[in-house]
Design an enzyme around this catalytic site. Sequence first.
Site, PDB file in Angstrom:
ATOM      1  CB  CYS A   1     -11.949  -8.840  24.291  1.00  0.00           C
ATOM      2  SG  CYS A   1     -10.564  -7.850  23.691  1.00  0.00           S
TER       3      CYS A   1
ATOM      4  CD  GLU B   1     -13.291  -4.958  23.121  1.00  0.00           C
ATOM      5  OE1 GLU B   1     -12.119  -4.674  22.812  1.00  0.00           O
ATOM      6  OE2 GLU B   1     -14.124  -5.332  22.290  1.00  0.00           O
TER       7      GLU B   1
ATOM      8  CG  HIS C   1      -7.724  -6.506  21.253  1.00  0.00           C
ATOM      9  ND1 HIS C   1      -8.482  -7.509  20.694  1.00  0.00           N
ATOM     10  CD2 HIS C   1      -6.574  -6.468  20.537  1.00  0.00           C
ATOM     11  CE1 HIS C   1      -7.823  -8.057  19.693  1.00  0.00           C
ATOM     12  NE2 HIS C   1      -6.656  -7.460  19.574  1.00  0.00           N
TER      13      HIS C   1
ATOM     14  CB  CYS D   1     -11.563 -10.431  19.463  1.00  0.00           C
ATOM     15  SG  CYS D   1     -10.342 -10.348  20.787  1.00  0.00           S
TER      16      CYS D   1
END
Length: 156
Positions: free
Chosen positions: A86, A55, A53, A83
């Site tokens: 993260c 991040e 992801h 999310c």
Amino acid sequence: MERETWMGQAVQIAFENVRDKVGGPFGALVVKDGQVVGRGRNEVTTSNDPTAHAEIQAIREACRHLETFQLNDCDLYTSCEPCPMCLGAIYWARPRNVYYACTKEDAAHVGFDDQFIYEQIVLPHEERSIPFQRIDLANKRSPFEAWSQSLDRIEY
Ligand SMILES: Nc1nc2[nH]cnc2c(=O)[nH]1
């Protein structure tokens, strides 16, 4: 630089990520002392890494660059609210601030609904959609005992 300018860069990373077909519509930046120290874009589908992801990628790059595992005095800018995965990474990395543009409702609207993960966290293990089962071994605590006894352990 203004926060809006940094956020504009995170959104631009996300936009280019879709245009360049690298992955999902997410981008992130880590900023320290007015400098970008980490950049991340969602690379899940091109790297076959479900943890890639934006991040997480930005945190990894920043930590590599700063040669640290704690993002003290750093600000994370992400094109969308993180999310749950993260969020966990952010709490372990401990940046000073998190700034986000789109909300998780915006993400859900285009097919990235992570609400079910929040709901799974609080469920009893046997009720989770992915079964979690305990396997009890006699030496299961030996790593923890070794850690507790280690005099040169690096805590985090
Ligand atoms: N914030 C955020 N949400 C996501 N949902 C799926 N992938 C991502 C991502 O890279 N960032």
